[in-house]
Design a protein around this motif. Structure first.
Motif, mmCIF file in Angstrom:
data_model
loop_
_atom_site.group_PDB
_atom_site.id
_atom_site.type_symbol
_atom_site.label_atom_id
_atom_site.label_comp_id
_atom_site.label_asym_id
_atom_site.label_seq_id
_atom_site.Cartn_x
_atom_site.Cartn_y
_atom_site.Cartn_z
ATOM 1 N N VAL A 912 0.839 -1.199 0.000
ATOM 2 C CA VAL A 912 0.000 0.000 0.000
ATOM 3 C C VAL A 912 0.874 1.249 0.000
ATOM 4 N N SER A 913 1.942 1.199 0.767
ATOM 5 C CA SER A 913 2.794 2.389 0.830
ATOM 6 C C SER A 913 3.542 2.605 -0.480
ATOM 7 N N ALA A 914 3.736 1.545 -1.240
ATOM 8 C CA ALA A 914 4.449 1.686 -2.500
ATOM 9 C C ALA A 914 3.503 1.881 -3.673
ATOM 10 N N LYS A 915 2.215 1.968 -3.356
ATOM 11 C CA LYS A 915 1.195 2.001 -4.394
ATOM 12 C C LYS A 915 1.429 3.130 -5.402
ATOM 13 N N GLY A 916 1.686 4.293 -4.879
ATOM 14 C CA GLY A 916 1.899 5.447 -5.746
ATOM 15 C C GLY A 916 3.065 5.226 -6.689
ATOM 16 N N PHE A 917 4.106 4.734 -6.123
ATOM 17 C CA PHE A 917 5.306 4.466 -6.926
ATOM 18 C C PHE A 917 5.022 3.440 -8.016
ATOM 19 N N LEU A 918 4.359 2.371 -7.626
ATOM 20 C CA LEU A 918 4.074 1.304 -8.585
ATOM 21 C C LEU A 918 3.191 1.812 -9.713
ATOM 22 N N GLU A 919 2.200 2.607 -9.346
ATOM 23 C CA GLU A 919 1.290 3.114 -10.376
ATOM 24 C C GLU A 919 2.035 3.956 -11.387
ATOM 25 N N GLU A 920 2.945 4.759 -10.876
ATOM 26 C CA GLU A 920 3.707 5.622 -11.767
ATOM 27 C C GLU A 920 4.635 4.809 -12.665
ATOM 28 N N GLU A 921 5.302 3.861 -12.045
ATOM 29 C CA GLU A 921 6.252 3.048 -12.807
ATOM 30 C C GLU A 921 5.552 2.181 -13.845
ATOM 31 N N LEU A 922 4.404 1.633 -13.461
ATOM 32 C CA LEU A 922 3.767 0.648 -14.317
ATOM 33 C C LEU A 922 2.715 1.276 -15.219
ATOM 34 N N GLY A 923 2.368 2.491 -14.940
ATOM 35 C CA GLY A 923 1.390 3.190 -15.758
ATOM 36 C C GLY A 923 0.012 2.554 -15.686
ATOM 37 N N ALA A 924 -0.347 2.080 -14.529
ATOM 38 C CA ALA A 924 -1.669 1.483 -14.373
ATOM 39 C C ALA A 924 -2.130 1.682 -12.936
ATOM 40 N N LYS A 925 -3.431 1.552 -12.754
ATOM 41 C CA LYS A 925 -3.993 1.642 -11.421
ATOM 42 C C LYS A 925 -3.617 0.385 -10.642
ATOM 43 N N VAL A 926 -3.259 0.552 -9.376
ATOM 44 C CA VAL A 926 -2.878 -0.605 -8.566
ATOM 45 C C VAL A 926 -3.825 -0.739 -7.384
ATOM 46 N N GLU A 927 -4.330 -1.971 -7.206
ATOM 47 C CA GLU A 927 -5.160 -2.248 -6.034
ATOM 48 C C GLU A 927 -4.497 -3.360 -5.225
ATOM 49 N N VAL A 928 -4.443 -3.159 -3.924
ATOM 50 C CA VAL A 928 -3.813 -4.171 -3.086
ATOM 51 C C VAL A 928 -4.869 -4.813 -2.189
ATOM 52 N N PHE A 929 -4.886 -6.134 -2.164
ATOM 53 C CA PHE A 929 -5.791 -6.844 -1.268
ATOM 54 C C PHE A 929 -5.024 -7.825 -0.414
ATOM 55 N N SER A 930 -5.542 -8.025 0.754
ATOM 56 C CA SER A 930 -5.007 -9.125 1.542
ATOM 57 C C SER A 930 -5.902 -10.334 1.304
ATOM 58 N N SER A 931 -5.307 -11.466 1.028
ATOM 59 C CA SER A 931 -6.112 -12.669 0.770
ATOM 60 C C SER A 931 -6.966 -13.052 1.966
ATOM 61 N N ASP A 932 -6.625 -12.551 3.118
ATOM 62 C CA ASP A 932 -7.384 -12.858 4.322
ATOM 63 C C ASP A 932 -8.713 -12.135 4.379
ATOM 64 N N SER A 933 -8.754 -10.973 3.760
ATOM 65 C CA SER A 933 -9.969 -10.177 3.936
ATOM 66 C C SER A 933 -11.115 -10.813 3.143
ATOM 67 N N GLY A 934 -12.311 -10.699 3.652
ATOM 68 C CA GLY A 934 -13.474 -11.406 3.125
ATOM 69 C C GLY A 934 -13.824 -11.052 1.694
ATOM 70 N N SER A 935 -14.047 -9.793 1.446
ATOM 71 C CA SER A 935 -14.546 -9.411 0.130
ATOM 72 C C SER A 935 -13.429 -8.804 -0.706
ATOM 73 N N ILE A 936 -12.924 -9.575 -1.645
ATOM 74 C CA ILE A 936 -11.904 -9.013 -2.527
ATOM 75 C C ILE A 936 -12.313 -9.238 -3.958
ATOM 76 N N TYR A 937 -11.835 -8.357 -4.817
ATOM 77 C CA TYR A 937 -12.128 -8.494 -6.236
ATOM 78 C C TYR A 937 -11.085 -9.429 -6.839
ATOM 79 N N ASP A 938 -11.541 -10.624 -7.202
ATOM 80 C CA ASP A 938 -10.579 -11.612 -7.704
ATOM 81 C C ASP A 938 -11.275 -12.558 -8.664
#
Length: 956
Positions: A912-938
């Motif tokens: 999550v803390s690197a999200k901004g960096f990753l988005e800039e580097e990869l040129g795409a929106k980044v979403e981070v999920f924890s596999s533990d959390s109940g409702s994730i988009y997958d």
RNA sequence: GCAGGGGUAGCCAAGCACGGAAAAGGCGCAGGACUUAGGAUCCUGUUCUUAGUGAUACAAGGGUUCAAAUCCCUUCCCCUGCACCA
């Protein structure tokens, strides 16, 4: 034009102003003494030579920056006829040589001077010091400069030889040496310093075989005395005129050329009369050892210039003999011309004398047949001869026909048979060169006997043993040399140490008609650099430098007051010199090119061991390989390489220094390539540019994770670079300093790092690490950063702590990026959104359990599975758990470190803390999920692939 | 002849001594960015395969080992130094 000229000279002046180059005794500081084997004064040096010298300076600089007081003196070696040759070429107005001088920057008005050999030495000494070593920024103690033809140096060498004599290590015996009738002994070697032709020639020992005929002897020369049992005839060249000579009471027949050579080796030989070869054909003569009469036959291959000009014939093992005999048999008409009957020729049959595995009865025939040689004069006969000789020598055994030598190995029989014939007066020894050698003066070089030649007895068992023993405790690089220096020491026998003729060098103290030879006067000299300081500034003079003087300052013998009285040197000076010797000696490193492994280093070790006490024995040797030219070697005499001043101007000193340090390990040859040097130039430009930007950009005081990462990385490099430098591994150190650290700085910026404090801390670590190899740019950046003082005289900061977790976290981010681009590549998709799923915590738990079991040594798949199944929660996931366990166990058995980090990292918040960096580097929106959390988009259920340390990825 | 070194990706070259993740770094090459005309710089890629966590390499062939470029053996091929040359 590199444009670095001004900067380099500015810093060099500054170092000199601050006296960084001077080495003064300082009892409070650990000393480090280093030299490179000084170069011979034989012309301008080329870029290749600076390789070793640069290593020495870089090591010296590194030692200075790690608490040492460094002595790094330099000198030159002018012993020999190099300078004499150069001077005579100037005197003779040799146009090539004059052009060479001018091209290398010698002022025209200087030429007149250079007709004097000593002026040549002085001139090149200045060039070496100013144009090469000072220009390269070396911190050598120039005050100590010495040269082997300086009168004070010569005093030192004379002392050394007196000491060798005291040890009983100087011996006299006859010696056979290549010599010019005018110039005396000359060096025959590939560099062709003394000679104009024949550099590859070698001195070969022939056995002279005496064939009795009446009261005279036909004398053949052979390299294979062991084949005498196979002698069946004798070869004479019918077109050559031979001579009868008187040797003592005997009359010999040999070629005219051989007679001249023999006169140089045997006293009292006089030429009696000429005899045409033709006349001898058909004679019968008695072969030595076997005492059989054999006929003299014609052979064109018999060369008056080789050996005695007469050849014994052993067709069984000599291809030339075999083929010539065959030819003679096939051509009775030819034989008839010399009055040889067909029956005589036909009666000559080869005798099989040596059995060699893989060969038949007659090895010579086998080789001729297999090579397809059909007639005399075939140039391949030479090769055939070598082949038979080699195989016969190593694998052959004497057959039963060989009398008392039957059954012996050829290797052994050879010497025994030679000796037997010598004892019986049937043979003699003769030395000849393997090819024509011509002196620089145009006279032919021949092997001459010298009766009272002096040798240093390196064959002395006790000395060899003690020297070898000492080497075991030395630091010798490369390790191969550490291993085999012993066999080199063992292989050393007596070495001729003096010579006569027109040479520069020290007079031999025991007999001044001799001049001490060039290797022998350069063995103990590192010690002299300590004394030269006092001689150079006039505090002592050559007249003071008596045996007693050196005994005192070098060996601590005698009472100061007494020595002072006898030598005229004030007591305080004597005490100073002695104190310096005690402080600076022994040498920590003696660095030299690879040829010195069998030349200088062994004698350096021997002489130290022979003359100096235990505590003065050398501590380290470092060998460097060469910079070579394309295809062939670049050499001093033949040129072909870029002159140093041109290279300095084109690339800048630091680029060259970095090139030497980094292009390859010290222990391999490197082909000189300008593009490579240019690449290093550009790299330095980049580093300076990057540092400039860092220093000029606006920075904040805000702390970020990446700051910790940068400092941790730099601390890690700092430690590993020091470790590498302590092993003198400049290359590994340079890889870290000039490549990896720059890459990290770049990454730091890319990750948004811009802390003023972190940047300054990083530069304080980085810049000093550059100072040993690229001191000028390091100094420039150090001053630009405003750190104060000279980086060259600063100390490398102690390496700070490394944060494993900070480095792991960054590595984690990089791997995520790498995985994403991997997927992108194979799918050639251009995702708009990237979903990351961190590992479910149950997997992390399994991994933790695995690690625990690993630590206690109980990790295997069934045990871990069992343990997991005891856990209620995990059992619910039965199938997935078993699968993951399998994988986890194999992973863990390979690499544990990163897995441990993986279980301890909060991947979700890290991503999550690197999200901004990753988005800039990869040129795409980044979403981070924890596999533990109940409702994730997958939508594709990718998250099940997530494991600790490796989040699952879904692109859309 | 004596002694020694080496064969790793298109190239150079680490690693091999103390066996444990396609193998540092560089060059070259390809794509892109940038913005210039500089012998620039910055990304990305460069064995094959594949929505990644897979397979296979370290001259060739054997062996030891749970595991080998790394240790052992055999074969092939390159290179270097060798005394009055420094």
């Amino acid at each position: 034009m590199s444009g670095y000229d001004e900067m380099e000279k500015r810093w060099q002046a500054e170092w000199s102003r601050m006296k960084l180059d001077n080495a003064e005794r300082d009892a409070g500081k650990q000393k480090f003494t280093i030299i490179f084997a000084y170069p011979g004064v034989t012309g301008f040096l080329h870029v290749g030579h600076l390789r070793g010298y640069t290593y020495a300076d870089a090591i010296g600089r590194y030692k200075r920056m790690t608490g040492h007081n460094v002595l790094f003196p330099v000198g030159t070696h002018a012993t020999g006829n190099g300078a004499i040759t150069l001077a005579s070429r100037v005197s003779n107005k040799d146009p090539d040589f004059i052009d060479y001088l001018i091209r290398n920057g010698c002022p025209e008005e200087k030429l007149e001077d250079l007709k004097d050999p000593m002026k040549v030495v002085d001139y090149f000494n200045t060039v070496y010091v100013n144009d090469y070593w000072k220009r390269f920024g070396f911190l050598a103690d120039w005050r100590r400069f010495t040269c082997t033809v300086y009168p004070d140096y010569e005093k030192f060498i004379q002392w050394q030889f007196r000491k060798l004599n005291e040890q009983g290590l100087l011996i006299q015996k006859p010696y056979y040496s290549p010599a010019c009738p005018v110039h005396g002994p000359v060096a025959v070697d590939a560099s062709e310093t003394d000679i104009s032709k024949g550099g590859n020639a070698e001195v070969q020992e022939y056995t002279l075989l005496k064939f009795k005929r009446g009261n005279e002897y036909l004398v053949a020369a052979t390299l294979r005395p062991e084949t005498v049992y196979g002698q069946v005839c004798f070869w004479v060249n019918p077109d050559v005129e031979y001579v009868r000579i008187k040797n003592g009471s005997e009359t010999w027949i040999v070629s005219k050329e051989a007679a001249e050579k023999l006169q140089l080796q045997i006293d009292g030989i006089t030429v009696l009369s000429a005899i045409p070869g033709k006349e001898m054909i058909g004679w019968m003569c008695e072969a030595p050892m076997i005492h059989k009469e054999v006929p003299v036959l014609p052979a064109s291959f018999s060369d008056p210039n080789v050996g005695s000009g007469l050849v014994t014939s052993v067709p069984s093992d000599a291809p030339d003999d075999w083929i010539s005999l065959e030819a003679l048999k096939k051509d009775p008409a030819f034989a008839m011309r010399y009055g040889l009957s067909e029956s005589l020729v036909g009666s000559i049959v080869p005798v099989s004398i040596i059995s060699i595995e893989g060969y038949g009865e007659f090895p010579a025939k086998d080789v001729i047949d297999s090579m397809g040689i059909t007639q005399p004069g075939d140039p391949r006969l030479d090769e055939a001869k070598k082949q038979v000789y080699k195989d016969g020598y190593h694998m052959g055994r004497m057959k039963d026909v060989c009398g008392p030598f039957s059954g012996m190995r050829v290797e052994e029989a050879k010497d025994k048979m030679k000796q037997a014939m010598l004892d019986a007066g049937e043979a003699g020894i003769f030395y000849d060169l393997t090819e024509e050698v011509v002196c620089r003066c145009g006279m032919p070089v021949r092997v001459k006997r010298v009766d009272d030649q002096w040798f240093i007895d390196y064959g002395n068992d006790d000395l060899t043993e003690r020297t070898s023993e000492h080497c075991r405790g030395m630091e010798i690089y490369p390790p191969e040399f550490y291993e085999n220096v012993h066999s080199t020491l063992n292989w050393f026998r007596e070495r001729a140490c003096v010579r006569q003729g027109n040479w520069l060098g020290t007079k031999f103290p025991l007999d001044e008609k001799w001049t001490i030879e060039a290797i022998s006067d350069s063995t103990l000299y590192p010690l002299y650099y300590i004394i030269s300081l006092y001689a150079n500034d006039g505090r002592i003079s050559p007249e003071n430098m008596t045996e007693e003087f050196f005994d005192h300052v070098a060996l601590g013998k005698g009472d100061v007051t007494e020595v002072s009285k006898n030598t005229g040197v004030p007591e305080n000076i004597l005490n100073d010199i002695r104190g310096d010797v005690e402080y600076w000696y022994p040498l920590d490193i003696n660095l030299g090119g690879k040829e010195h492994m069998t030349v200088h280093f062994p004698v350096y070790l021997f002489n130290h061991r022979a003359i100096l006490p235990d505590w003065m024995q050398p501590k380290g040797i470092l060998v460097n390989w060469y910079i070579t030219g394309k295809k062939n070697k670049i050499s001093k005499s033949k040129g072909g390489a870029q002159p140093i001043p041109g290279a300095v101007e084109q690339f800048g000193v630091d680029a060259l220094r970095l090139y030497y340090a980094h292009i390859a390990s010290m222990f391999v040859d490197v082909e000189w390539n300008e593009d490579s040097v240019m690449m290093y130039r550009q790299r330095l430009d980049r580093i300076m540019g990057t540092v400039g930007e860092l220093l000029s950009s606006d920075q904040s005081d805000e702390k970020k994770d990446i700051d910790e990462w940068l400092i941790s990385r730099f601390n890690g490099y700092s430690a590993s670079i020091k470790a590498a430098m302590d092993r003198y591994d400049l290359r590994q150190a340079a890889t870290a300093v000039y490549f990896e650290m720059l890459n990290d700085i770049k990454w730091y910026g890319r990750r948004g790092g811009n802390s003023k404090a972190a940047v300054r801390e990083a530069l304080r670590i980085w810049i000093p690490l550059m100072a040993p190899v690229t001191p000028h740019i390091a100094e420039e950046m150090w001053s630009l950063a405003g750190f104060g003082g000279l980086v060259s005289s600063s100390q490398l900061p102690a390496a700070g702590p490394v944060s494993g977790s900070a480095e792991y976290r960054e590595e984690f981010i990089r791997e995520v990026m790498s995985d994403i681009s991997q997927i992108r590549k194979v799918t050639s998709a251009d995702p708009k959104k990237i979903f990351l799923y961190t590992s479910p915590s149950w997997k992390t738990n399994v991994m933790r359990m695995g690690l625990e079991m690993m630590d206690s040594g109980t990790l295997d798949i069934p045990s871990l599975t069992k343990r997991c199944m005891m856990d209620e929660e995990l059992r619910k996931n039965g199938k997935a758990v078993t699968e993951f366990v399998k994988k986890a166990v194999t992973d863990l058995s390979r690499a544990t470190g990163s897995k441990r980090d993986a279980t301890e990292t909060d991947e979700y918040s890290l991503l999550v803390s690197a999200k901004g960096f990753l988005e800039e580097e990869l040129g795409a929106k980044v979403e981070v999920f924890s596999s533990d959390s109940g409702s994730i988009y997958d939508p594709q259920n990718k998250s099940r692939a997530a494991v600790p340390g490796r989040p699952a990825i879904y692109l859309e």
